[in-house]
Design a protein around this motif. Structure first.
Motif, PDB file in Angstrom:
ATOM      1  N   HIS A  39      11.164  69.866  91.224  1.00 44.84           N
ATOM      2  CA  HIS A  39      10.526  70.131  91.915  1.00 44.84           C
ATOM      3  C   HIS A  39       9.495  71.304  91.762  1.00 44.84           C
ATOM      4  O   HIS A  39       7.966  71.104  91.565  1.00 44.84           O
ATOM      5  CB  HIS A  39      11.153  70.503  93.403  1.00 44.84           C
ATOM      6  CG  HIS A  39      10.059  71.151  94.404  1.00 44.84           C
ATOM      7  ND1 HIS A  39       9.004  70.114  95.046  1.00 44.84           N
ATOM      8  CD2 HIS A  39       9.441  72.349  95.007  1.00 44.84           C
ATOM      9  CE1 HIS A  39       8.353  71.061  96.252  1.00 44.84           C
ATOM     10  NE2 HIS A  39       8.312  71.681  95.920  1.00 44.84           N
ATOM     11  N   HIS A  79       6.475  78.696  92.569  1.00 46.36           N
ATOM     12  CA  HIS A  79       5.792  78.684  93.784  1.00 46.36           C
ATOM     13  C   HIS A  79       8.325  79.405  94.535  1.00 46.36           C
ATOM     14  O   HIS A  79       7.569  80.151  95.363  1.00 46.36           O
ATOM     15  CB  HIS A  79       5.468  77.694  94.624  1.00 46.36           C
ATOM     16  CG  HIS A  79       6.014  76.765  95.002  1.00 46.36           C
ATOM     17  ND1 HIS A  79       6.112  76.393  93.186  1.00 46.36           N
ATOM     18  CD2 HIS A  79       6.495  76.837  95.542  1.00 46.36           C
ATOM     19  CE1 HIS A  79       7.043  74.871  94.036  1.00 46.36           C
ATOM     20  NE2 HIS A  79       7.111  74.849  95.073  1.00 46.36           N
ATOM     21  N   ASP A  80       9.059  78.651  94.534  1.00 43.79           N
ATOM     22  CA  ASP A  80       9.941  78.879  95.319  1.00 43.79           C
ATOM     23  C   ASP A  80      10.700  79.908  94.761  1.00 43.79           C
ATOM     24  O   ASP A  80      12.392  79.201  95.282  1.00 43.79           O
ATOM     25  CB  ASP A  80      10.052  77.671  95.196  1.00 43.79           C
ATOM     26  CG  ASP A  80      10.005  76.245  96.504  1.00 43.79           C
ATOM     27  OD1 ASP A  80       9.178  76.457  97.477  1.00 43.79           O
ATOM     28  OD2 ASP A  80       9.744  75.412  96.279  1.00 43.79           O
ATOM     29  N   HIS A 123       1.677  79.689 100.658  1.00 47.40           N
ATOM     30  CA  HIS A 123       2.331  78.412  99.713  1.00 47.40           C
ATOM     31  C   HIS A 123       2.515  77.121 101.320  1.00 47.40           C
ATOM     32  O   HIS A 123       2.119  75.663 101.371  1.00 47.40           O
ATOM     33  CB  HIS A 123       2.963  78.009  98.831  1.00 47.40           C
ATOM     34  CG  HIS A 123       3.696  77.704  98.561  1.00 47.40           C
ATOM     35  ND1 HIS A 123       4.918  78.658  98.418  1.00 47.40           N
ATOM     36  CD2 HIS A 123       5.460  76.909  98.309  1.00 47.40           C
ATOM     37  CE1 HIS A 123       6.380  79.486  98.899  1.00 47.40           C
ATOM     38  NE2 HIS A 123       6.072  77.821  98.899  1.00 47.40           N
ATOM     39  N   ASP A 129       2.274  71.137  96.146  1.00 48.21           N
ATOM     40  CA  ASP A 129       4.039  70.989  97.186  1.00 48.21           C
ATOM     41  C   ASP A 129       4.076  69.976  97.787  1.00 48.21           C
ATOM     42  O   ASP A 129       4.986  69.362  97.531  1.00 48.21           O
ATOM     43  CB  ASP A 129       3.891  72.306  97.787  1.00 48.21           C
ATOM     44  CG  ASP A 129       5.459  72.729  98.566  1.00 48.21           C
ATOM     45  OD1 ASP A 129       5.787  72.158  97.474  1.00 48.21           O
ATOM     46  OD2 ASP A 129       6.007  73.270  99.168  1.00 48.21           O
ATOM     47  N   MET A 156       6.636  66.684  97.027  1.00 47.40           N
ATOM     48  CA  MET A 156       7.713  65.222  97.736  1.00 47.40           C
ATOM     49  C   MET A 156       6.872  64.277  98.989  1.00 47.40           C
ATOM     50  O   MET A 156       8.493  63.637  98.364  1.00 47.40           O
ATOM     51  CB  MET A 156       6.853  66.966  99.632  1.00 47.40           C
ATOM     52  CG  MET A 156       7.991  68.293  99.101  1.00 47.40           C
ATOM     53  SD  MET A 156       8.142  69.132 100.589  1.00 47.40           S
ATOM     54  CE  MET A 156       7.804  70.839  99.609  1.00 47.40           C
TER      55      MET A 156
HETATM   56 FE   LIG Z   1       8.281  73.572  96.853  1.00 47.33          FE
END
Ligand SMILES: [Fe+2]
Ligand SMILES: [Fe+2]
Length: 353
Positions: A184, A214-215, A279, A298, A302
């Motif tokens: 991801h 980012h995560d 985000h 993002d 997905m």
């Molecule tokens: Fe994400």
């Protein structure tokens, strides 16, 4: 105790001393006036006499959160107080980012960085030979890679090689195996660069790094999510809530807020930090372009199946994102296929560490 009205989702805090332990009570939601049932019986008593034979009662039973566990600002400050225990960004990645951000630095400084780190050098070499960088099998040494691929790309390779151990972990609270967060993160990094480069090619590297990390807030929250697994299952049980909403409801904050704090500790420049903070809801960022870029990347990750859990398909691009970035639907499709192709090419030589 914190509860959420099952009708309007409004959350309330009720002082514990006002609640009759061991009983089931009904209160009125101050916002929508719905009748809310609060079941204060122990789990074993609830099992003995399963609640709600009456479907109306079942529907109105409040979502209540484990009162033994901390949430909201108390939990957030608790996490931030232990900053020293938060994941450490590998020094080599921090150094590589500093060198890349300095216009006076050169290739020699980057090459020197990996000379002493054999494991990183091996991964850099592997990655340099992936079809993503167009040098399949032609790169024989790190020096060779720097000549063939250039200074900026070498910096990117060092960053990827250095951070793969951190992002390639399994997260049991979020139910992710060691490949999922890594895939991801790579997909969002590549998507962010593709989108940013359409705006300004100079902007690509900055967007790539922000997309990659980012995560990271999930790394920190994982153990807290795991400790409250029952609450998460309860909130997400009907398949109508995303993990992000559940974080907000149960913990009182979400992983982007924690990522922002962690990035501060890692001394990540403010433009990237703010983008990471927003985000999931870039419209709250006061027009921060990189926040919109990360959000779009993002969502595209997905859509392409590089998500972070079962709820990935429920995330939607925030209204106004394409207009803000001056894109149309046809651009989304084009970027989507570009990302898909690039991620596969990169991952073939770079599985999680
Ligand atoms: Fe994400
Ligand atoms: Fe996220």
């Amino acid at each position: 105790m914190r509860i959420a009205c099952p009708n309007c989702n409004k959350e309330y805090k009720i002082q514990d001393e006002k609640l009759p332990v061991g009983k089931k009570i009904a209160v009125k939601c101050p916002a929508c006036k719905n009748r809310i049932i609060i079941d204060l019986r122990s789990k074993s008593d609830q099992k003995k006499s399963p609640q709600a034979s009456n479907p109306d009662e079942k529907q109105n039973t409040a979502v209540s959160f484990n009162k033994k566990s901390l949430s909201g600002m108390t939990l957030k400050y608790g996490i931030l107080r232990t900053l020293g225990d938060l994941p450490v960004m590998p020094q080599i990645v921090q150094k590589a980012q500093e060198i890349l951000a300095n216009p006076d630095s050169d290739l020699k400084e980057l090459s020197r960085l990996i000379e002493i780190e054999q494991a990183i050098a091996t991964r850099v070499l592997k990655l340099a030979n992936s079809t993503y960088y167009g040098m399949s099998g032609k790169v024989a040494s790190v020096q060779h890679a720097s000549v063939l691929l250039g200074y900026k790309t070498l910096g990117e390779l060092i960053t990827l090689a250095g951070i793969s151990g951190l992002l390639g972990r399994s997260l049991k609270g979020y139910n992710l195996n060691s490949e999922e967060l890594w895939r991801h993160s790579i997909a969002v990094a590549i998507g962010s660069r593709i989108i940013a480069s359409r705006k300004d090619p100079e902007f690509g590297n900055e967007a790539f790094f922000a997309g990659l990390v980012h995560d990271v807030g999930k790394l920190v929250l994982d153990q807290h999510v795991y400790q409250r697994k029952d609450d998460f299952e309860m909130v997400m049980g009907d398949g109508q809530q995303t993990f992000l909403n559940a974080e907000k409801k149960i913990l009182g904050f979400d992983h982007s807020e924690i990522a922002f704090e962690l990035c501060q500790k890692w001394q990540i420049p403010s433009n990237q930090r703010v983008a990471i903070r927003f985000h999931h809801y870039p419209s709250k960022s006061k027009g921060h372009e990189l926040a919109y870029i990360l959000h779009m990347a993002d969502c595209i990750a997905m859509m392409n199946g590089y998500g972070t859990g079962n709820d990935s398909m429920m995330y939607e691009m925030e209204e106004g994102t394409l207009e803000f970035l001056c894109f149309q639907d046809k651009d989304v499709n084009a970027i989507r296929s570009q990302v898909l192709e690039s991620v596969e090419k990169m991952l073939e030589k770079m599985p999680a560490a």
